[in-house]
Enzyme design. Structure first.
Site, PDB file in Angstrom:
ATOM      1  N   THR A  90     -18.115  12.080  36.059  1.00 11.62           N
ATOM      2  CA  THR A  90     -17.189  12.298  37.166  1.00 11.62           C
ATOM      3  C   THR A  90     -17.812  11.728  38.447  1.00 11.62           C
ATOM      4  OG1 THR A  90     -16.614  14.365  36.100  1.00 11.62           O
ATOM      5  CG2 THR A  90     -15.846  14.060  38.361  1.00 11.62           C
ATOM      6  N   GLY A 134     -27.974  20.603  40.682  1.00  9.42           N
ATOM      7  CA  GLY A 134     -27.041  20.782  39.578  1.00  9.42           C
ATOM      8  C   GLY A 134     -27.802  21.062  38.283  1.00  9.42           C
ATOM      9  N   ALA A 135     -27.296  22.035  37.524  1.00 10.73           N
ATOM     10  CA  ALA A 135     -27.948  22.424  36.270  1.00 10.73           C
ATOM     11  C   ALA A 135     -28.037  21.240  35.310  1.00 10.73           C
ATOM     12  CB  ALA A 135     -27.180  23.579  35.628  1.00 10.73           C
ATOM     13  N   ASP A 136     -27.019  20.359  35.337  1.00 10.47           N
ATOM     14  CA  ASP A 136     -27.026  19.188  34.459  1.00 10.47           C
ATOM     15  C   ASP A 136     -28.185  18.252  34.802  1.00 10.47           C
ATOM     16  OD1 ASP A 136     -25.827  18.615  36.932  1.00 10.47           O
ATOM     17  OD2 ASP A 136     -24.292  17.288  36.104  1.00 10.47           O
ATOM     18  N   ASP A 186     -26.653   9.071  35.569  1.00 12.05           N
ATOM     19  CA  ASP A 186     -25.582   9.738  34.823  1.00 12.05           C
ATOM     20  C   ASP A 186     -24.225   9.239  35.321  1.00 12.05           C
ATOM     21  OD1 ASP A 186     -23.668  11.532  33.793  1.00 12.05           O
ATOM     22  OD2 ASP A 186     -25.111  13.172  33.737  1.00 12.05           O
ATOM     23  N   THR A 227     -15.561  17.099  34.201  1.00 12.14           N
ATOM     24  CA  THR A 227     -14.474  16.554  33.392  1.00 12.14           C
ATOM     25  C   THR A 227     -14.541  17.043  31.947  1.00 12.14           C
ATOM     26  OG1 THR A 227     -14.554  14.579  34.770  1.00 12.14           O
ATOM     27  CG2 THR A 227     -13.261  14.425  32.748  1.00 12.14           C
ATOM     28  N   THR A 265     -16.675  19.307  28.761  1.00 15.71           N
ATOM     29  CA  THR A 265     -17.629  20.336  28.349  1.00 15.71           C
ATOM     30  C   THR A 265     -18.119  19.960  26.970  1.00 15.71           C
ATOM     31  OG1 THR A 265     -16.590  22.063  29.665  1.00 15.71           O
ATOM     32  CG2 THR A 265     -17.863  22.795  27.755  1.00 15.71           C
ATOM     33  N   ILE A 280     -21.417  22.408  30.713  1.00 16.08           N
ATOM     34  CA  ILE A 280     -20.103  22.388  31.362  1.00 16.08           C
ATOM     35  C   ILE A 280     -20.144  21.453  32.570  1.00 16.08           C
ATOM     36  CG2 ILE A 280     -18.329  23.817  32.459  1.00 16.08           C
ATOM     37  CD1 ILE A 280     -19.888  26.215  30.964  1.00 16.08           C
ATOM     38  N   ARG A 281     -19.390  20.342  32.475  1.00 19.82           N
ATOM     39  CA  ARG A 281     -19.334  19.355  33.559  1.00 19.82           C
ATOM     40  C   ARG A 281     -17.941  19.369  34.180  1.00 19.82           C
ATOM     41  NH1 ARG A 281     -23.528  15.320  32.859  1.00 19.82           N
ATOM     42  NH2 ARG A 281     -25.087  16.347  31.563  1.00 19.82           N
TER      43      ARG A 281
HETATM   44  N1  LIG Z   1     -14.511  10.638  24.115  1.00 19.89           N
HETATM   45  C1  LIG Z   1     -15.652  11.313  23.946  1.00 19.89           C
HETATM   46  N2  LIG Z   1     -15.905  11.933  22.775  1.00 19.89           N
HETATM   47  C2  LIG Z   1     -17.037  12.630  22.614  1.00 19.89           C
HETATM   48  N3  LIG Z   1     -17.974  12.761  23.552  1.00 19.89           N
HETATM   49  C3  LIG Z   1     -17.777  12.173  24.721  1.00 19.89           C
HETATM   50  C4  LIG Z   1     -16.606  11.420  24.993  1.00 19.89           C
HETATM   51  N4  LIG Z   1     -16.680  10.948  26.228  1.00 19.89           N
HETATM   52  C5  LIG Z   1     -17.819  11.404  26.733  1.00 19.89           C
HETATM   53  N5  LIG Z   1     -18.495  12.137  25.840  1.00 19.89           N
HETATM   54  C6  LIG Z   1     -19.770  12.827  26.052  1.00 19.89           C
HETATM   55  O1  LIG Z   1     -19.503  13.965  26.874  1.00 19.89           O
HETATM   56  C7  LIG Z   1     -20.520  14.126  27.840  1.00 19.89           C
HETATM   57  C8  LIG Z   1     -19.938  14.252  29.219  1.00 19.89           C
HETATM   58  O2  LIG Z   1     -19.119  13.120  29.509  1.00 19.89           O
HETATM   59  P1  LIG Z   1     -18.808  12.583  30.950  1.00 19.89           P
HETATM   60  O3  LIG Z   1     -19.904  11.692  31.369  1.00 19.89           O
HETATM   61  O4  LIG Z   1     -17.439  12.068  30.992  1.00 19.89           O
HETATM   62  O5  LIG Z   1     -18.917  13.932  31.738  1.00 19.89           O
HETATM   63  P2  LIG Z   1     -18.319  14.460  33.067  1.00 19.89           P
HETATM   64  O6  LIG Z   1     -17.687  15.743  32.767  1.00 19.89           O
HETATM   65  O7  LIG Z   1     -17.508  13.414  33.736  1.00 19.89           O
HETATM   66  O8  LIG Z   1     -19.720  14.646  33.788  1.00 19.89           O
HETATM   67  P3  LIG Z   1     -20.137  14.910  35.295  1.00 19.89           P
HETATM   68  O9  LIG Z   1     -19.263  16.002  35.802  1.00 19.89           O
HETATM   69  O10 LIG Z   1     -21.580  15.268  35.165  1.00 19.89           O
HETATM   70  O11 LIG Z   1     -19.983  13.650  36.025  1.00 19.89           O
HETATM   71  C9  LIG Z   1     -21.443  12.930  27.708  1.00 19.89           C
HETATM   72  O12 LIG Z   1     -22.661  13.355  27.134  1.00 19.89           O
HETATM   73  C10 LIG Z   1     -20.729  11.959  26.806  1.00 19.89           C
HETATM   74  O13 LIG Z   1     -21.595  11.354  25.873  1.00 19.89           O
HETATM   75  C1  LIG Z   2     -23.445  16.220  41.178  1.00 19.41           C
HETATM   76  C2  LIG Z   2     -22.822  16.930  40.012  1.00 19.41           C
HETATM   77  C3  LIG Z   2     -21.333  17.161  40.271  1.00 19.41           C
HETATM   78  C4  LIG Z   2     -22.964  16.030  38.776  1.00 19.41           C
HETATM   79  O1  LIG Z   2     -22.465  16.638  37.653  1.00 19.41           O
HETATM   80  C5  LIG Z   2     -23.559  18.283  39.722  1.00 19.41           C
HETATM   81  O2  LIG Z   2     -24.868  18.044  39.352  1.00 19.41           O
HETATM   82  C6  LIG Z   2     -23.535  19.206  40.908  1.00 19.41           C
HETATM   83  O3  LIG Z   2     -22.524  19.797  41.220  1.00 19.41           O
HETATM   84  N1  LIG Z   2     -24.702  19.328  41.596  1.00 19.41           N
HETATM   85  C7  LIG Z   2     -24.907  20.148  42.756  1.00 19.41           C
HETATM   86  C8  LIG Z   2     -25.577  19.387  43.845  1.00 19.41           C
HETATM   87  C9  LIG Z   2     -26.937  18.810  43.486  1.00 19.41           C
HETATM   88  O4  LIG Z   2     -27.227  18.533  42.322  1.00 19.41           O
HETATM   89  O5  LIG Z   2     -27.747  18.624  44.405  1.00 19.41           O
END
Ligand SMILES: Nc1ncnc2c1ncn2[C@@H]1O[C@H](COP(=O)(O)OP(=O)(O)OP(=O)(O)O)[C@@H](O)[C@H]1O
Ligand SMILES: CC(C)(CO)[C@@H](O)C(=O)NCCC(=O)O
Ligand SMILES: [K+]
Length: 274
Positions: free
Chosen positions: A151, A126-128, A148, A12, A14, A9-10
């Site tokens: 967002t 961050g867990a990611d 990475d 933008t 999931t 769960i990110r």
């Molecule tokens: N249009 C799409 N269709 C399918 N998968 C996608 C698409 N766009 C992005 N992804 C995949 O979804 C995952 C997350 O995408 P993205 O980098 O936009 O995340 P995010 O929510 O913005 O992340 P963060 O909050 O960590 O910055 C990535 O692994 C990416 O490969």
């Molecule tokens: C930096 C983000 C938003 C990237 O997805 C996430 O990893 C997060 O909220 N991290 C917490 C702060 C840290 O990783 O130190």
């Protein structure tokens, strides 16, 4: 056949990974909804399973040609969740609990990672970013730098001793574009794409150059600064929505690996399941 759900769960998006007998078979991406409910989250997984059944999901290269999924609860043997939105962690945990046989695991304090954390407060990470470091260690070895592009644009360094050595957190390109349009009366939203030339001949092109080429310069510059700071260089791995387009523009060589975080979750599941 062991069925495991890896849920990432990110801010933008999931992403849900379907793992069969330890192999990542397919992925399903939905926009992250901060008002999601446990019922809604179950609906997302059901959609994924139905789309798979109807042959609408592109399978990962390692997937078997035929997949038979359970049609009744429990739909999975287990689940592992990585969330950077605290409000949604509990919602998805409750959903995963109803979907699977065993209690879902959550990336965070208490979960074994097998990774040394060279951080002042490992609980804050961050867990990611943790999941990415775990998979990077297996796939690329130490040292290794993960960038990475989501967002936010984040840098995670797995240092030469195999420890998560911290990194860099910067606003991502979409956020930069939105902030520019919001803050300046004569600037509007632009589509994020590589500009035809470095110097824009109109407002939109100039903004695209600022955001996209600015990001490229920032990443190339920061990579050099990191190598200077560490005293060594390492392979660079790019992940996230904008990874392909940015990789093509970087001066540094970089490998794009879009399943890194989900594989990290798979590894963490294997390490922690009883
Ligand atoms: N249009 C799409 N269709 C399918 N998968 C996608 C698409 N766009 C992005 N992804 C995949 O979804 C995952 C997350 O995408 P993205 O980098 O936009 O995340 P995010 O929510 O913005 O992340 P963060 O909050 O960590 O910055 C990535 O692994 C990416 O490969
Ligand atoms: C930096 C983000 C938003 C990237 O997805 C996430 O990893 C997060 O909220 N991290 C917490 C702060 C840290 O990783 O130190
Ligand atoms: K916040």
């Amino acid at each position: 056949m062991a069925v495991v759900l890896a849920i990432d769960i990110r801010n933008t998006q999931t992403q849900i990974g379907l793992v069969l007998d330890g192999v990542l078979v397919a992925r399903w991406t939905v926009p992250t909804d901060s008002s999601e409910t446990a019922d809604g989250a179950i609906g997302v997984v059901l959609q994924f399973f139905e789309a798979l059944e109807r042959g609408l999901v592109r399978l990962e290269p390692a997937a078997p040609t035929r997949i038979d999924l359970p049609v009744e609860a429990p739909l999975s043997d287990g689940a592992i969740i990585s969330s950077v939105i605290p409000m949604l962690t509990d919602v998805w945990t409750r959903a995963a609990q109803r979907l699977s046989k065993s209690r879902p695991l959550t990336v965070g304090p208490g979960l074994k990672t097998g990774l040394k954390m060279s951080l002042t407060d490992p609980a804050e990470a961050g867990a990611d970013r943790v999941a990415e470091m775990v998979a990077a260690k297996t796939a690329y070895g130490a040292p290794c730098l993960v960038v990475d592009l989501g967002t936010s644009t984040t840098f995670q360094l797995l240092d030469d001793k195999g420890a998560f050595r911290g990194g860099i957190i910067a606003p991502g390109m979409e956020l930069g574009a939105q902030a520019l349009a919001r803050g300046a009366a004569q600037l509007a939203d632009v589509e994020l794409r590589t500009p035809k030339s470095l110097l824009g001949r109109n407002t939109a092109e100039a903004m695209q150059a600022g955001i996209v080429m600015g990001e490229v310069a920032r990443i190339d510059g920061l990579i050099d600064m990191i190598w200077n700071d560490c005293g060594y260089e390492a392979p660079v791995v790019l992940v996230g929505q904008h990874a392909e387009s940015i990789a093509a523009l970087l001066a540094h060589e970089a490998t794009v690996d879009q399943t890194l975080a989900l594989r990290g979750l798979m590894e963490l599941y294997a390490l922690n399941k009883k």
